[in-house]
Structures are given as C-alpha cells and as structure tokens.
Scaffold this active site. Structure first.
Site, PDB file in Angstrom:
ATOM      1  N   HIS B 224       1.149  -1.432   0.182  1.00  0.00           N
ATOM      2  CA  HIS B 224       0.032   0.102  -0.040  1.00  0.00           C
ATOM      3  C   HIS B 224       0.623   1.420  -0.168  1.00  0.00           C
ATOM      4  O   HIS B 224       1.248   1.883  -0.895  1.00  0.00           O
ATOM      5  CB  HIS B 224      -0.656  -0.275   1.477  1.00  0.00           C
ATOM      6  CG  HIS B 224      -1.651   0.534   1.770  1.00  0.00           C
ATOM      7  ND1 HIS B 224      -1.723   1.846   0.066  1.00  0.00           N
ATOM      8  CD2 HIS B 224      -2.752   1.533   2.364  1.00  0.00           C
ATOM      9  CE1 HIS B 224      -3.390   2.406   0.511  1.00  0.00           C
ATOM     10  NE2 HIS B 224      -3.605   2.379   1.574  1.00  0.00           N
ATOM     11  N   HIS B 263      -1.965  -1.258 -10.797  1.00  0.00           N
ATOM     12  CA  HIS B 263      -3.010  -0.886 -10.244  1.00  0.00           C
ATOM     13  C   HIS B 263      -4.098  -1.803  -9.697  1.00  0.00           C
ATOM     14  O   HIS B 263      -4.761  -2.110 -10.815  1.00  0.00           O
ATOM     15  CB  HIS B 263      -3.087   0.832 -10.109  1.00  0.00           C
ATOM     16  CG  HIS B 263      -4.265   1.493  -8.671  1.00  0.00           C
ATOM     17  ND1 HIS B 263      -5.411   0.724  -8.810  1.00  0.00           N
ATOM     18  CD2 HIS B 263      -3.329   2.135  -8.055  1.00  0.00           C
ATOM     19  CE1 HIS B 263      -5.795   1.871  -7.659  1.00  0.00           C
ATOM     20  NE2 HIS B 263      -4.627   2.333  -7.369  1.00  0.00           N
ATOM     21  N   ASP B 320       2.641   5.498  -6.939  1.00  0.00           N
ATOM     22  CA  ASP B 320       3.557   5.307  -6.356  1.00  0.00           C
ATOM     23  C   ASP B 320       4.693   6.012  -7.060  1.00  0.00           C
ATOM     24  O   ASP B 320       6.323   5.864  -7.038  1.00  0.00           O
ATOM     25  CB  ASP B 320       3.795   4.387  -5.910  1.00  0.00           C
ATOM     26  CG  ASP B 320       2.429   4.939  -4.535  1.00  0.00           C
ATOM     27  OD1 ASP B 320       2.513   5.193  -3.623  1.00  0.00           O
ATOM     28  OD2 ASP B 320       2.146   3.123  -4.596  1.00  0.00           O
TER      29      ASP B 320
END
Lengths: 393, 393
Positions: B224, B263, B320
């Site tokens: 996460h 994702h 990210d």
C-alpha cells in the site's frame, strides 16, 4: 446496491470474506471452537499459555513444548527502558486503550527484526506482544497512579503475573486460575471487528506491531471491546436492585440497547457466559459481596423478560455482560477491562496475522481493497466545474 | 466458497461494501473525483487547504471560509511538549511510519474531547490531525538527525510549512506549489486499504485518533503506502539506464512485480501520473539533474513493452511510480515518502471517519463484522477431545 442513495453500513454482516483454520463460531449451537477444540472443554482445564500454543502452532503442547513456550514468553515480559520513559511522558488521565495502541506501535522501534515480513519475524514479534502487552497495561496503571511499575515475576504464570504486576502482590490461586480461564475464553473469536482489522492491515504486508496496534484501535470502540467497561459503568449507575426494572423500561422506551446484551453472531446465547456467570457468583460469595453478581443476574432476567414481552425478542447476555463483575471482583479498574480483553486476544490476533500473511496456496495474500458505490450528486449527473475562489459564493 | 479448503484471500476485490459521497474512482475512464470535482481540474488550481475543506465540508470554500479554515489549521500545528518528549525517547533508527502510528494514538492523550463520539469532536480531532501530522513527521526527522525540531511557521501555507519544518528553510515558491499539488492528488482515494481500515475502526465507535492510527498501520505496508519508498530504493538499485532492461527481464523471469507499476483499481492508467510525471521532469530540469526522472520514464517504457511482449499485458504506472522521484527532488528522505502520503491522506481519512460515524439514515452505523468459513479439520469431522497434558505426545 443502495436504492435510497444513503449510506448502507451493512458492515459486511454474513459476508464470508475468507476462510480460516483458527476458530469457528457456531452461532446456532452456541459453540466456539479453537483449532478443533470446544472452549467449553478448554475452560478450566488448559492455561492461557497452552491455548496460545494451540492457536499459534495448531496443537496443544506436550509438557516439554509447553515449558519452552511458556518460558519463552516469561523471558520476553520486560519492557525496554525507553518505552517506560515514553509512558512516563503521558498525561495521567490518558485512556488506557490509547496508551496501549501507542505502546504496541512503539514496541516495533525496539525490535530490529520488525521490518522483515517473514513467518519467523512475525511469530517472534507476536510472542513479544503476547508477553509484553500485560506488562504495558500494568505498568501504565502504576505510572498513572504515581507508583513505580512492578517488574514481571518469571516464577508466576502468565495470568497470575499480570495481577501481580497490577496490584503489587500475587493473587490467591483461585483468583489466578479464574483469571487464566478468562484469558482462555477471550483469546480468539474468528473475524470479529478487531481481528478483521488486524488481518486487513497485515494484508498490506505491514508488520505485526502495526497490525496489532490497529486492532487495538478497533477494540477500543464501545461497540466492540469497550463494551465491558460500559457494562460496569451501567451496573454502577443502576447501583441497586430496585432501579433495574425502571432502567430496562427507560432503555426500551427510547429504543436503546442494554450494554452486554445481544451479540452480532450468537443468536441463541454466548457460550462464554456459561463460564463467566458462575465465576462471578463464586467471586462474589468469596468476597462476601454478591452485589455485582446479583445486579448482573437480575438485570439479565429482567431485560430478557421485558424484551420478550414488549418486542417478542429473545435476548441473551454476551461475553462482556458477566466479565464486568468478574474483573471488578478481581480489583481490576473498570477502564482496564478493555485492555484486559486485549491481553487475551493478542493470541488470536497473532494467529490471524500469521494466517493472513503466510498460509494458503497463493504465493502472496491479496490486499483487502473493497469497492464502494459513489452516491455524491454535487453538480447533477455531470462533474462539477472548477470555480476560481474569487467567483465562489 | 473455497473448494480447495485453502485460504481464499480475495481481499474483497470488487465487493461493494458501502456507499460514499466522498470520492469516486472511475476505473475505466481513469478518473478520480472528489465530491464531484475531477482531480485533473483541482491539481494546480486548488491548494491542499481548499481540497481538505472540500472533502470535509462538501464544497470548495469561499475566501472568508478558506481563511478561517486555513487559519484554524495553522493554529493547530504545534505539538504538545510531552509528545515531543515521548518522541525523544525513541531509537533513532525507528521506522517513521511506526513513529507516526504511535504519535497519532498519543495525540488522543492531549485532546480532552477525544472520548466523545460526536460529529463536532471528530471534526475537531480530524482538524488537529491534519494540522499536526506534518509537524510530527518533520519533528521526528529532526530529532532522529540530532537536530532541534523547527517550529511551524503560521505565515506559510500547509505544504510550504512542512518543507520548511523538514529542512529548516522555506522552499522556493514553485517547489511549494508542486508539493501542494502532490498533497491535493494524494488527499483521497475511496475505499483503499488504509481508508477501509479507518472506516472499520470508526464503525466500532472508536475515536478518530484510534481510527487514523490504525489507518497508518495499513498505509505502512509495502503493498500500500510503503510502495513509494520501495520505488525509490528500486531506482537507486538500478542506478543507471543500461541496467533497466536486465532488471525488467529478471523481474519477469521470476514472476515478480515492478514496484509502482499496475494498480488494483485503475486498469487503464492512474490519472495522478499525468500530474506527477511532468512535475518530476520539471524538477529534474530545474536541478540540472534529470537522472531520476529519466530512469523512471525509461523504466516505465521498458517495462510496458516487456509486459506487452512477454505477457500480452498492458501495464501502467501508479501514483507511487513518479511520486518517488518528485519527492526525492524535493530533498525528502526516501523513508519519509510514506509519511508524506499520510500528510495528504489524513484529509480523506477524516472525511471517511465522519461519514462512517455520522452520515446516513441509520441511527447508528453497523460494526464491520464479516463472516469467515472454518476450514480447520484437526480431528476429522468432529470436535477434538481434550487430552490432559500428561497424555499428550
């Protein structure tokens, strides 16, 4: 999913989110099974250490295994000095569950293996937490009371040692055995809210300290672990038998609930009550003070009858209803009842974190990432257009 | 549910657990909507404070509202002295997410309203956390570096003030604006793992500190929020463009994943990347050091082609992937990338805790309490019989 476009809040009730080999709650038969064993069989026969071994290693230990396991736990009970220093910075009126949630996160700072997400590191961290959570609870109670923490006594069992660290003296054998049984029957309860939180956090590959700290947050809620403290407050508020019937009527009139009555899963009674109710009576008799047991039993009977008569509902006490008076008789302060729940449940949480991260055929667990339905209608069916601030009203 | 009797671990993927008015992730269109506004519209136009107001109060603030809201946050930035004292007890090599999880739980100790579960108390606690989490992250970095914490500067906006507290000097305006935009696009993302954790804990009627502390545990996991730190470590490990293709091949050969690619929800690309990728390039150009942007872009292109060719998979970077180099160019240490994620996401978490506890038609929310399937078969189809220890093998 939600025709009213309100919030559903069905709380995943009855939705099977995963399988588990750890425990089974057999609702209709009012049974709770740990790794194949009915808790009605374990209560009073097995110690907390035996049951923790059962939960973590999938079998009751033989004597040599138990000695190694219990000795390992006893050796891990002490807290790092800097953690005691951190606790000493906390305001005396801090809520104990907040202290515990913070302390568990801080214990990660003292475990050089915490960052490793391996079965061995998780088991080691979980063992450390099983050993140290009682010490944190007792140390915090002493610190907030202006007293020095009592060091753990390795000669005492897990249950007796906690009461020793809390009070500064070892409990009598019967109280120690009763408290041990309380820990046994609170050690595990399938996918309840805090355990589900622990599993969910573990599913992100967070470490066991982060997972357990999160579970403690969940347990702190009054609808979950906070209920046992609230049962005691309710008994103290009611105070005398003559005020029970008016109290029940008032709650029923307002459509409210009576703390400790009813359970999300058990519809025909909670098997743990069969252990706790006689324990409460016995502790009251021994103390020549059956007031809290009597109040609890009378409240149960009165509420049962009132719910049946006025709502045609069969209502049963849950684990929190009788644990309140039991812990009170053990001289545990009411605001520590929920931390005491955690002292037991950490065994189950550790087993669930291990199962979530390392069991099963899949090479890695899937992160819990549910979907939601968007019901916002801020600008009609289309997206809102950005309005610069000077033009906003 | 599980014919193999193994662990399912489907992680509730695609299961709609609740409705929400806060945000919408439109997977197939690669859109992220906050309270009706597309983040592509908000990014670069609205400040974090405006967006936090939007998330908490369901509309973009007019000038006077924003002044009151931002001024309120600025006034709440300072940390209680005893919390700084607690941070000073922590080992310098503690993981920053563990520190933050503990610190948020400890902040409850300093809020006399924390025990009240009312909309007002939760909003006040949430505002305090939005204001103080950046201060905790910066203070911890200073303390672990042997430097005194830099007090918050109320003359600076939320984003600029964090960089100021971290570095000891205010950032240039373009860096501050970019960081502000980073906070905007990370502020909310529907029922992802940490938000689901926050809601779940809140559903027990635990307070906002307990809920957010739990969410931080979830965010710390490498699957996460921990992913952005790991992207940076990967870029540092790859180090030079010639090593990209062998790295991608090695990962594909071993069946592994490339951090920051793919994702759980966006299948056609993450809209936040369209904001972050040009930002990374611009920061690199300004610093005369495009190495990290170049490595990131080349890794994206190489991995995309390799996944298509070898697995016929279309793979896209997620939030990210480019935030790593962006934060690196802003001189934020890699192990603070996940805490920086939290600095933004606390706005969304607070909105979700409020929605979980106080929105909707139901008088009280249902506790998240899912079911599980028991697959333990320890003693065949029947329960195990208790065996006294002396007879165990």
């Amino acid at each position: 999913m939600d025709e009213s476009k309100g919030i559903m809040n069905t709380g995943l009730r009855d939705v099977v989110v995963a399988s588990t080999r750890i425990s089974d709650v057999v609702s209709e038969k009012s049974k709770l099974i740990y790794r194949g064993y009915n808790i009605a069989e374990l209560a009073g026969k097995a110690t907390f250490e035996e049951v923790a071994h059962l939960l973590l290693h999938e079998r009751l230990p033989a004597k040599a295994e138990l000695d190694a396991f219990a000795g390992g736990l006893a050796a891990l009970r002490g807290l790092p000095e800097p953690l005691l220093a951190a606790l000493s910075t906390r305001p005396a009126d801090s809520m104990p569950m907040d202290i515990l949630q913070a302390a568990v996160a801080m214990l990660a700072n003292h475990d050089p293996g915490a960052a490793k997400i391996t079965r061995e590191a998780t088991l080691a961290g979980g063992m450390s937490l099983i050993a140290k959570i009682p010490t944190v609870v007792a140390a915090w109670h002493r610190i907030r009371s202006g007293l020095p923490p009592v060091p753990p006594d390795p000669a005492l069992g897990h249950a007796a040692n906690f009461l020793h660290m809390l009070a500064g003296e070892a409990p009598d054998p019967e109280t120690a055995a009763f408290f041990d049984t309380c820990l046994v029957i609170h050690a595990e309860h399938s996918f309840n809210a805090s355990t589900f939180t622990a599993r969910q956090v573990a599913s992100t590959r967070a470490h066991v300290y982060a997972s357990v700290s999160a579970a403690l947050g969940s347990l702190s809620g009054e609808l979950h672990g906070g209920a046992n403290t609230r049962v005691m407050r309710m008994l103290q508020e009611i105070a005398t038998p003559d005020r029970i019937a008016p109290y029940v009527d008032r709650v029923l009139d307002s459509g409210g609930l009576i703390m400790g009555l009813g359970h999300a899963v058990y519809k025909n009674g909670d098997p743990r009550v069969l252990v706790l109710a006689p324990m409460s009576r016995r502790l009251g008799e021994r103390a020549n003070d059956t007031r809290w047991y009597d109040l609890t039993a009378l409240l149960e009977a009165t509420a049962k009858e009132a719910f049946k008569k006025r709502k045609n509902l069969d209502i049963y006490p849950n684990v929190d209803f009788y644990s309140a008076s039991v812990y009170h008789y053990m001289n545990i302060p009411a605001d520590l009842f929920t931390p005491v729940f955690a002292i037991a449940r950490i065994a189950g949480w550790t087993a669930h974190v291990l199962e979530e991260q390392f069991a099963g055929a899949a090479p890695k667990p899937a992160l819990y990432r549910p979907a939601s339905e968007y019901t916002g209608e801020y600008c009609g069916p289309s997206e809102c257009s950005f309005v610069p601030m000077e033009k906003r009203e």
